[in-house]
Design an enzyme around this catalytic site. Structure first.
Site, PDB file in Angstrom:
ATOM      1  N   ASP A  67       0.986  -1.492  -0.281  1.00 47.91           N
ATOM      2  CA  ASP A  67      -0.042   0.029   0.381  1.00 47.91           C
ATOM      3  C   ASP A  67       0.763   1.051   0.065  1.00 47.91           C
ATOM      4  O   ASP A  67       1.565   1.174   0.435  1.00 47.91           O
ATOM      5  CB  ASP A  67      -0.636  -0.505   1.177  1.00 47.91           C
ATOM      6  CG  ASP A  67      -0.385  -0.433   3.043  1.00 47.91           C
ATOM      7  OD1 ASP A  67       1.451  -0.014   2.224  1.00 47.91           O
ATOM      8  OD2 ASP A  67      -1.250  -1.117   3.083  1.00 47.91           O
ATOM      9  N   ASN A 136      -8.430  -2.554  14.194  1.00 49.09           N
ATOM     10  CA  ASN A 136      -9.640  -3.260  13.011  1.00 49.09           C
ATOM     11  C   ASN A 136      -9.513  -4.224  12.921  1.00 49.09           C
ATOM     12  O   ASN A 136     -11.088  -5.264  11.734  1.00 49.09           O
ATOM     13  CB  ASN A 136     -10.422  -2.089  12.928  1.00 49.09           C
ATOM     14  CG  ASN A 136      -9.847  -1.816  11.519  1.00 49.09           C
ATOM     15  OD1 ASN A 136      -8.648  -2.333  11.001  1.00 49.09           O
ATOM     16  ND2 ASN A 136      -9.875  -0.398  11.166  1.00 49.09           N
ATOM     17  N   HIS A 138      -8.235  -4.430   9.794  1.00 51.86           N
ATOM     18  CA  HIS A 138      -7.257  -4.327   8.747  1.00 51.86           C
ATOM     19  C   HIS A 138      -6.005  -5.205   8.472  1.00 51.86           C
ATOM     20  O   HIS A 138      -5.186  -5.152   9.423  1.00 51.86           O
ATOM     21  CB  HIS A 138      -7.483  -3.157   8.427  1.00 51.86           C
ATOM     22  CG  HIS A 138      -6.494  -2.269   9.052  1.00 51.86           C
ATOM     23  ND1 HIS A 138      -6.990  -1.268   9.453  1.00 51.86           N
ATOM     24  CD2 HIS A 138      -5.221  -2.458   8.785  1.00 51.86           C
ATOM     25  CE1 HIS A 138      -5.210  -0.575   9.650  1.00 51.86           C
ATOM     26  NE2 HIS A 138      -4.990  -1.531   9.073  1.00 51.86           N
ATOM     27  N   GLU A 143      -9.991  -1.813   4.657  1.00 56.46           N
ATOM     28  CA  GLU A 143     -11.073  -1.544   5.770  1.00 56.46           C
ATOM     29  C   GLU A 143     -11.912  -2.372   6.492  1.00 56.46           C
ATOM     30  O   GLU A 143     -12.681  -3.041   4.772  1.00 56.46           O
ATOM     31  CB  GLU A 143     -11.156  -0.483   6.340  1.00 56.46           C
ATOM     32  CG  GLU A 143     -10.080   0.874   6.216  1.00 56.46           C
ATOM     33  CD  GLU A 143      -9.086   0.979   7.733  1.00 56.46           C
ATOM     34  OE1 GLU A 143      -8.925  -0.182   8.113  1.00 56.46           O
ATOM     35  OE2 GLU A 143      -8.602   2.434   7.922  1.00 56.46           O
TER      36      GLU A 143
END
Length: 242
Positions: A67, A136, A138, A143
């Site tokens: 990313d 979370n 990810h 996400e």
């Protein structure tokens, strides 16, 4: 899924680096899927040490990153291209032409996402994908949501993700609101995946990802579908496992 609990973060870093360097010894032209953030820094330090000792070469390898932030030029100090250069690429013999980090400053982001996918097709598949996990669930910057995009795409970053990364930028206002990320489908095409986590604050999300339901609301849970995943945890992150 192979889960290993290591005695310390240093043991975890050394183990991950040994797996990666071992792959290069058997397949020097391997494609490595690489991650950024605080999690892999120690692993990259070990890989650089292994290279300096003459025990492995990256000269024929390829590296593709998960990313990059949208809006940051490659030479921005907080770009993931700068991160990779600082923590790994400038310390080993991999040709820069053999490395690819998405260009978050590209004029045409859709075309950049397609180019990232094409680079993986041209030199891949990814032989080994290194992953961390977000608070979370990810992986990459995928996400949680009702659905996930399979291929490389632009994603809006959750406020919690931006808050977690604000420590690198000084304040949350400086954290980009979007990123380019490999999709979960692209990640799952890797032949082998190593997921690394350390610290008690990752224990709950790791347990949820590895033992809970497979759901897009916890993207890392989709790793349960992959046939060759190595999970490396320190004692704190793996305290729930016995």
């Amino acid at each position: 899924m192979n889960i290993r609990i290591l005695n310390s973060r240093e043991d975890l870093n050394a183990t991950a680096a040994a797996v990666i360097s071992g792959l290069l010894l058997t397949k020097p032209q391997a494609m490595l899927g690489l991650a950024t953030g605080s999690t892999p820094i120690g692993i990259y330090r070990h890989l650089a040490d292994i290279y300096r000792k003459g025990q492995v070469s990256f000269a024929r390898a390829y590296a593709v990153n998960l990313d990059e932030y949208v809006g940051l030029s490659p030479d921005h100090p907080q770009s993931y291209r700068s991160f990779m250069n600082e923590h790994l690429f400038q310390h080993i013999d991999i040709p820069i032409a053999h490395t690819r980090v998405p260009d978050g400053n590209a004029m045409d982001l859709a075309a950049e996402c397609a180019a990232h996918e094409q680079a993986i097709l041209d030199h891949g598949p990814v032989d080994l994908q290194l992953l961390g996990i977000g608070h979370n669930g990810h992986i990459g910057f995928n996400e949680p949501g009702h659905s996930l995009t399979g291929s490389t795409h632009v994603v809006d970053l959750e406020e919690r993700t931006r808050t977690a990364n604000a420590r690198f930028f000084g304040n949350i206002d400086a954290v980009p609101q979007q990123a380019i990320t490999m999709g979960v489908g692209t990640i799952l095409k890797a032949k082998q995946i190593i997921l690394v986590a350390f610290g008690a604050y990752k224990a709950d999300i790791i347990k949820q990802a590895l033992t809970g339901p497979i759901t897009t609301e916890c993207p890392a849970s989709l790793l349960q579908c992959h046939p060759n995943v190595l999970i490396l945890l320190d004692q704190e992150a793996g305290g729930w496992f016995n």
